[in-house]
Structure formats: C-alpha cells, structure tokens
Design a protein around this motif. Structure first.
Motif, PDB file in Angstrom:
ATOM      1  N   LEU A 120       0.838  -1.194   0.000  1.00 37.97           N
ATOM      2  CA  LEU A 120       0.000   0.000   0.000  1.00 37.97           C
ATOM      3  C   LEU A 120       0.877   1.250   0.000  1.00 37.97           C
ATOM      4  O   LEU A 120       2.031   1.223   0.452  1.00 37.97           O
ATOM      5  CB  LEU A 120      -0.911   0.017   1.225  1.00 37.97           C
ATOM      6  CG  LEU A 120      -1.937  -1.116   1.334  1.00 37.97           C
ATOM      7  CD1 LEU A 120      -2.715  -0.988   2.647  1.00 37.97           C
ATOM      8  CD2 LEU A 120      -2.894  -1.092   0.155  1.00 37.97           C
ATOM      9  N   GLY A 121       0.325   2.331  -0.472  1.00 44.74           N
ATOM     10  CA  GLY A 121       1.056   3.585  -0.476  1.00 44.74           C
ATOM     11  C   GLY A 121       1.085   4.230   0.903  1.00 44.74           C
ATOM     12  O   GLY A 121       0.475   3.736   1.862  1.00 44.74           O
ATOM     13  N   VAL A 122       1.793   5.340   1.014  1.00 46.10           N
ATOM     14  CA  VAL A 122       1.846   6.099   2.263  1.00 46.10           C
ATOM     15  C   VAL A 122       0.480   6.750   2.478  1.00 46.10           C
ATOM     16  O   VAL A 122      -0.083   7.345   1.563  1.00 46.10           O
ATOM     17  CB  VAL A 122       2.950   7.171   2.208  1.00 46.10           C
ATOM     18  CG1 VAL A 122       2.934   8.018   3.479  1.00 46.10           C
ATOM     19  CG2 VAL A 122       4.306   6.510   2.012  1.00 46.10           C
ATOM     20  N   ARG A 123      -0.038   6.652   3.674  1.00 46.33           N
ATOM     21  CA  ARG A 123      -1.403   7.127   3.926  1.00 46.33           C
ATOM     22  C   ARG A 123      -1.421   8.469   4.644  1.00 46.33           C
ATOM     23  O   ARG A 123      -0.515   8.822   5.390  1.00 46.33           O
ATOM     24  CB  ARG A 123      -2.167   6.099   4.755  1.00 46.33           C
ATOM     25  CG  ARG A 123      -1.653   5.909   6.165  1.00 46.33           C
ATOM     26  CD  ARG A 123      -2.369   4.781   6.879  1.00 46.33           C
ATOM     27  NE  ARG A 123      -1.754   4.455   8.149  1.00 46.33           N
ATOM     28  CZ  ARG A 123      -2.105   4.976   9.311  1.00 46.33           C
ATOM     29  NH1 ARG A 123      -3.085   5.863   9.343  1.00 46.33           N
ATOM     30  NH2 ARG A 123      -1.498   4.622  10.430  1.00 46.33           N
ATOM     31  N   SER A 124      -2.480   9.186   4.401  1.00 46.55           N
ATOM     32  CA  SER A 124      -2.792  10.375   5.182  1.00 46.55           C
ATOM     33  C   SER A 124      -4.069  10.070   5.959  1.00 46.55           C
ATOM     34  O   SER A 124      -4.837   9.185   5.597  1.00 46.55           O
ATOM     35  CB  SER A 124      -3.016  11.582   4.267  1.00 46.55           C
ATOM     36  OG  SER A 124      -4.193  11.402   3.484  1.00 46.55           O
ATOM     37  N   GLU A 125      -4.285  10.807   7.038  1.00 45.94           N
ATOM     38  CA  GLU A 125      -5.501  10.642   7.825  1.00 45.94           C
ATOM     39  C   GLU A 125      -6.200  11.992   7.932  1.00 45.94           C
ATOM     40  O   GLU A 125      -5.628  12.953   8.458  1.00 45.94           O
ATOM     41  CB  GLU A 125      -5.198  10.104   9.225  1.00 45.94           C
ATOM     42  CG  GLU A 125      -6.463   9.917  10.067  1.00 45.94           C
ATOM     43  CD  GLU A 125      -6.161   9.428  11.478  1.00 45.94           C
ATOM     44  OE1 GLU A 125      -7.015   8.732  12.063  1.00 45.94           O
ATOM     45  OE2 GLU A 125      -5.079   9.755  12.005  1.00 45.94           O
ATOM     46  N   THR A 126      -7.413  12.074   7.418  1.00 45.16           N
ATOM     47  CA  THR A 126      -8.211  13.296   7.537  1.00 45.16           C
ATOM     48  C   THR A 126      -9.213  13.078   8.660  1.00 45.16           C
ATOM     49  O   THR A 126     -10.050  12.182   8.603  1.00 45.16           O
ATOM     50  CB  THR A 126      -8.937  13.614   6.223  1.00 45.16           C
ATOM     51  OG1 THR A 126      -7.965  13.698   5.163  1.00 45.16           O
ATOM     52  CG2 THR A 126      -9.676  14.944   6.326  1.00 45.16           C
ATOM     53  N   LYS A 127      -9.137  13.929   9.690  1.00 48.23           N
ATOM     54  CA  LYS A 127      -9.843  13.667  10.941  1.00 48.23           C
ATOM     55  C   LYS A 127     -11.118  14.491  11.103  1.00 48.23           C
ATOM     56  O   LYS A 127     -11.290  15.545  10.500  1.00 48.23           O
ATOM     57  CB  LYS A 127      -8.915  13.946  12.136  1.00 48.23           C
ATOM     58  CG  LYS A 127      -7.711  13.011  12.207  1.00 48.23           C
ATOM     59  CD  LYS A 127      -6.907  13.236  13.467  1.00 48.23           C
ATOM     60  CE  LYS A 127      -7.576  12.704  14.708  1.00 48.23           C
ATOM     61  NZ  LYS A 127      -7.632  11.245  14.741  1.00 48.23           N
TER      62      LYS A 127
END
Length: 483
Positions: A215-222
């Motif tokens: 999987l790619g590098v993830r971001s988290e939108t909170k």
C-alpha cells in the motif's frame, strides 16, 4: 491538473475510524451529565473529568452494555476480557495529559459491515478490525491570539470502530459510513446527531499503482461529520496523492483536516504512531470481565437491524434508492414493517412510496406527525387508493394530512376528495366533455385508431369533476361512446 488516465493507473485504499458517542446518561468514568448540548462551557464537568489529583475513575456499566450492543450490530465477537490503557499526549483540552482508551485488549473484536457499491450495484463487505471503548477529550475554540478550553466533552463515552483497509472508492466509503450510522442508531447506542458530533469519521487513504505489492503512504483526515464530506475527502485526497506521485514527489504520512469552504484537505500535523503515545495499562481501572451469559443477555435486546428490514421488504420490489431512503429513519422502517404484517405487498408498496414522499424536503410532514399515525390508518388509506375510492394524487394529499387524530375516510370526506363511481353521474360529465368543441380532435384521433388521445378526454373529465371522477370508469364510458 491530473488526468483520468493517470488516476486509472492507481488504486485507492481506504480505512475508516469512526468515533461513536454512546447515549448513556452519564460519562464514561464520572457521574457528570453526558449531554453537553446547549450547555455553557465547562458546565457539565466533574473533578474526575478535569483531573483533580486523587480522583479515581469509575467505569460506567451502561457504557459497557452499549458497547456490547454495538458489537452485535457489527456482527463482531465480544471479548470476555478487556482492559483500559493510557494514551499519552499533551494538549490543553486533555487535563490528565493522557486519554483512557483500549489498545491491547479491546471489548469488541473482529466483525463486518456489508454495503452495496453504488457504482456497480454489487455487495461488498468491509471487515471490522476491532472497536474499543474510550473517553473523549475536551474542545478548543481558537480566536485571534488566544484559545479557550471547554471541558464539557471530557470523559464522554465513545466507541471507536476501526475498519480494515477494504474500501477502494469514495462512493463505497460514503455507503459504509452511512450504513455504520444506521447500525449504531438502530441498535440504540447513540443518538446519531452528526451536527452535534455524535459520530465522527477519520478517513485513512493511500494511493498506489494497481500492480504494487504494498500500500502507499497514507494520510488521515480527521473529524469529518457528514457522509458527503467523507466522500469528498476521499475523492480529493486520492487526486492529491496521485498528482504528487506522478510528479515524482513523496506522499507524507500526516494528519489532515477537511476545509468545507474550499472543498479540500489541509495539513494539520505529522502523523503519530502508536509508540508515540507511550501506551501503558491503566492501573486505576481493573479488567472488564464479561461472562458468556451476560453477553448473550445483552445481545437478546438488540432491535431489528437494517438487513432484517431489507430481507422483509424484498417482496415489495422497491428500488434500491427507496429502500435506502426508508432505512434512514428507523421509526418509518418499523411502521412500514407493521403495515406489511397487517396487509399485503401491494398495499405496503403504496405506503412505502408515501413515506419516501414524506422524507423529501418539500413536504411539511415530520417524524413526530408520522409517529402518531397507526399502521391500521395507513393500510386503510392504501386500500382506498387500491379500490379507486381515491385517486393516487388525492391519496397522497390525505396521507400528508394524517396525524393520527382522524381516520383516512374522515379526512377524505372533509377534503372532498372521494372519487365518484356513480355510473350515471360520470356519464353526464363524459357526455358534456365529448360535446365540447375542444374535444373534437381527440374524438377523431380515437376513431382513427390513435388510442393515446383518450388520455386527453379522461383529463377533461377529471378537470370537470374536480378530480373526483373514477378515471377508470370515465375511460370505459368514453370508449363505449366513441367507436
């Protein structure tokens, strides 16, 4: 600007964490009121919530029961033993400098949520990794040059539902959080008010080439609080990440926020890992030990879930969109099922479409009004429409006036909407219509074999009778006279 061809080279992968506020009377570890709506800042706070030294937490048993119900709704395993941990971080709205949560032994184990992919119409299953009990932090309100702290939400009981990264489109992400909302509200564990933050979604998303093994590098939108914002966030983040990758730039692992006004995500801070929080077992709270019998007893109180209604309504052959709209209101789902138990599929289908009408934004019907209408009244009204005592339009008018105080027949009489099925009376109206100059062309067309023209004449009969003539009988009489 990223192109469609470039986007098609990548796969979107999404995992969602959902914080559900449990609707208990008091907080998770204190006796303070759990309802902070319309309260002054710092008005519903106890010494435990603001971490007065020496104040020990006491676990709210009602929150444990709610968590078990949520686990059953998620088709999850319920763990006999669970423990609380301290999650350390320093922020002004967290007086203890740690949050009481569950990392190592959560109360709810693996489960699943099944949804329909809106783009393909196929069912897809999103696995639940686990769900755990935890307390909420407070709230910061930022002003120019300073911030104010409100601790009303401190200690609010939450369950955090963590999904596996099984979602691969923005549309499925929206379908998943919508179904999650239904499951939690139908189970009765939360009020489900998104505006009040009763359910909040953190969307973890990554983009990787479709042939990639990792999987790619993830971001988290909170802290997203609407289904639409979850979908829009997924769409925007995927495009943003693909644009970076196509330009040869790295995607940063970070926490982002959703800017509703600009319809884009914005950087907030670098993404922490579990070891950054220095988790440790909470020494003040003993393990939660649940017997199989206790878990079973709680499970027996679980109300009917959305899929049970879907199964019962299959014989109605409703469009998927109609079914999903009805499931957005638990009380309507219950009432429609009672109508089905009292009648048949055809009768109930009419009521289902009236309910859909009531849910539209341009009507004055509300949940309170419909809740007072006995299912027997709905069956009676549907039968009146089926027996041609009311036209479909008139039946809808009566439905929108139902409030449980008067029967449909009484309302229909009062509104002067009952259809006339007296052959002699309708025959006189038909004769008047056929004699009118404006009907000459339609009569000629019918005689020439253009049967559609009869609709014009029926319409004229309905107009002259102020909508009260039985249209079927009117058509029959017109055919007899025009040969």
């Amino acid at each position: 600007m990223i192109t469609k061809e470039q986007l098609n080279k990548y796969e979107m992968t999404i995992g969602i964490e959902c914080h559900v506020q449990l609707n208990t009377k008091t907080k998770l570890f204190s006796g303070a009121d759990n309802d902070a709506r319309d309260k002054q800042p710092n008005a519903v706070v106890s010494p435990i919530d603001y971490a007065l030294p020496g104040m020990l937490p006491v676990l709210n048993q009602a929150a444990v029961k709610k968590a078990i119900l949520a686990g059953f709704a998620l088709q999850s395993t319920i763990n006999n033993t669970s423990r609380f941990d301290r999650k350390h971080y320093y922020y002004p709205d967290l007086p203890k400098a740690y949050q009481i949560s569950q990392l190592y032994q959560p109360i709810i184990g693996s489960g699943k949520v099944t949804v329909v992919d809106p783009t393909t119409g196929k069912e897809t299953t999103i696995r639940i990794e686990h769900a755990h009990l935890e307390e909420d932090a407070g709230k910061l309100t930022h002003y120019s040059g300073y911030s104010l702290v409100d601790l009303n939400r401190c200690g609010t009981p939450l369950i955090e539902i963590v999904s596996q990264p099984d979602i691969h489109s923005a549309a499925v992400a929206r379908a998943y959080v919508t179904e999650l909302h239904r499951l939690m509200t139908f189970a009765g564990v939360t009020n489900g008010d998104l505006y009040q933050g009763n359910m909040r979604f953190d969307v973890n998303i990554s983009a990787a080439k479709k042939d990639a093994k990792e999987l790619g590098v993830r971001s988290e939108t909170k802290n997203l609080n609407s289904f639409k914002s979850v979908e829009r966030t997924a769409e925007y983040e995927f495009k943003r990440q693909v644009e970076l990758l196509e330009a040869g730039k790295p995607v940063k692992q970070e926490t982002r926020g959703w800017d509703e006004a600009k319809q884009k995500t914005v950087t907030q801070r670098s993404k922490e890992e579990a070891n950054d929080y220095r988790y440790m077992p909470d020494p003040d709270i003993p393990p939660v030990v649940l017997t199989d019998e206790f878990i079973w007893q709680i499970g027996q109180t679980l109300p009917a879930m959305p899929n049970e209604y879907r199964a019962k309504w299959q014989q109605l052959k409703l469009d998927h969109s109609v079914t999903e709209a009805l499931l957005n209101n638990q009380q309507l789902a219950i009432k429609l099922t009672k109508v089905l138990e009292l009648s048949d599929a055809k009768t109930t289908t009419r009521v289902a479409h009236w309910f859909t009408l009531a849910l539209s934004t341009d009507t004055e019907v509300d949940d309170v009004q419909l809740a007072k209408v006995p299912p027997e009244y709905l069956v009676e009204l549907s039968n009146m429409a089926g027996d041609n005592k009311l036209s479909s339009t008139s039946a809808k008018e009566v439905f929108l006036k139902l409030d449980g105080t008067r029967a449909p027949l009484e309302l229909a009489k009062e509104m002067n909407l009952l259809q006339v099925s007296d052959t002699d009376a309708i025959a006189k109206i038909v004769d008047t219509v056929l004699a009118a100059p404006e009907s000459a062309q339609a009569v000629a067309d019918i005689k020439a074999g253009q049967d559609k023209a009869i609709g014009f004449l029926v319409g004229q009969v309905m107009k002259l009778s102020k909508g009260q003539a039985n249209p079927g009988l009117a058509q029959e009489l017109i055919r007899e006279r025009v040969k």
